[in-house]
Scaffold this active site. Sequence first.
Site, PDB file in Angstrom:
ATOM      1  N   SER A 175      10.864 -75.208   8.541  1.00 53.22           N
ATOM      2  CA  SER A 175      10.812 -73.828   9.011  1.00 53.22           C
ATOM      3  C   SER A 175       9.435 -73.359   9.439  1.00 53.22           C
ATOM      4  CB  SER A 175      11.342 -72.893   7.920  1.00 53.22           C
ATOM      5  OG  SER A 175      10.560 -72.990   6.746  1.00 53.22           O
ATOM      6  N   HIS A 203      17.716 -74.141  10.200  1.00 51.58           N
ATOM      7  CA  HIS A 203      17.071 -73.875  11.489  1.00 51.58           C
ATOM      8  C   HIS A 203      17.535 -74.819  12.602  1.00 51.58           C
ATOM      9  CE1 HIS A 203      14.244 -70.871   9.943  1.00 51.58           C
ATOM     10  NE2 HIS A 203      14.245 -71.589   8.846  1.00 51.58           N
ATOM     11  N   LYS A 235      20.732 -66.884  11.009  1.00 45.73           N
ATOM     12  CA  LYS A 235      19.742 -67.278  12.017  1.00 45.73           C
ATOM     13  C   LYS A 235      20.440 -67.420  13.369  1.00 45.73           C
ATOM     14  CE  LYS A 235      16.705 -69.239   8.526  1.00 45.73           C
ATOM     15  NZ  LYS A 235      17.497 -68.796   7.353  1.00 45.73           N
TER      16      LYS A 235
END
Length: 398
Positions: A175, A203, A235
């Site tokens: 990240s 991610h 996300k």
Amino acid sequence: MRDFQLELRQRREAGLHRQRREISGPQQPALTVNGQPLLSFCSNDYLGLANHPDNRRVLSEALNENGLGGASSHLICGHHRAHQQLENQLAAFTRRSSALLFSTGYMANLGVISALAGRGDTIFSDRLNHASIVDGCRLSGARVRRYHHGDLEALARMLEETAGHKLVVSDGVFSMDGDVAALVPLAQLCTKHDALLMIDDAHGFGVLGPQGRGSVAAAGLNEEQVPVLMGTLGKAAGTSGAFVAGPAWLTEYLVQKARTYIYTTAMPPALAQASCNSLSLIESFDPQRAHLAALIDRFRDQVTLMGYHLMPSATPIQPIVVGSNEATLALSAELQSRGLLVTAIRPPTVPDGQARLRITLSAAHSFDDLNRLLRALVQCRPECVVSPVFSEPCVENV
């Protein structure tokens, strides 16, 4: 009694003091921050789905149909048909046998790691893993061995000399650096040494791989090779919550053992329905992912010409390493004075001396948005991060 005020003062003096910003309006590149309009380059909304009109419509309709709160845990009366639908859809999307919802990615990692390893077991963790993985390892009671970032030779030696149950945990996309783990050799090592492999793809999910199925799918690995796959919905999916996907035994075991699943209220059913819609959008978003890839390529080409220190990342996470906390905060403030929101990331989130701007790109950004950022980086580049071989990019490229 501990002098908490002294600790706060010391954090301010070291350039480590954290402050919250107040956002008004929807999450999108054009934000209002503490009343100031800013163009944001720090969100994890990689596909622009946090404010997508289809997701808003589905959520509104679902609220009318199923109300707001989850009201209780999944094991009392909180497991709604919408939750089951989302779990089924997540399992199909990730090409796995089953999936289990968690309220947040942090809770997923705490619950899963502490359920799958305990006293007498050994967990192996990459040194740059997310804080939620680190805390999950600590809370498990297992022996924890951390290997240097991406150093699979060191991991192989550790696995070779360790007996008993072994759990290897790694981010899929890291990240703060934006790089992707070497998943194929990592999976091969775990198979060779009879270790259970867990990948946190928070991610990578929605962004990498065919139809955005994530870093594990991009590496061509299946459920047998990576039995435990964690992903988040806050996300690229643009909603909220998290999931773990894998063999049927995994979700059944976690329902029995994962305390952060058992002892928390289920997510609002309407949010689960919106997440189902978001998954369908992700699957059809190849053009948006292609646009995002083009933005990433252009950003890296231009910023490299400026002499900034980029990390070796091909993902939407594009950190510019500055070094000192003070210089990083100053550069962030300078960009904000030009109408751009780019946050400074400092220790302990990153190692000492590696403070950085964590720039994140989104499919919702236009090339005009990116050019505005590039112009600002040219205008306010500090000498401490500029190479002596800096070459001014062509005006039409910026």
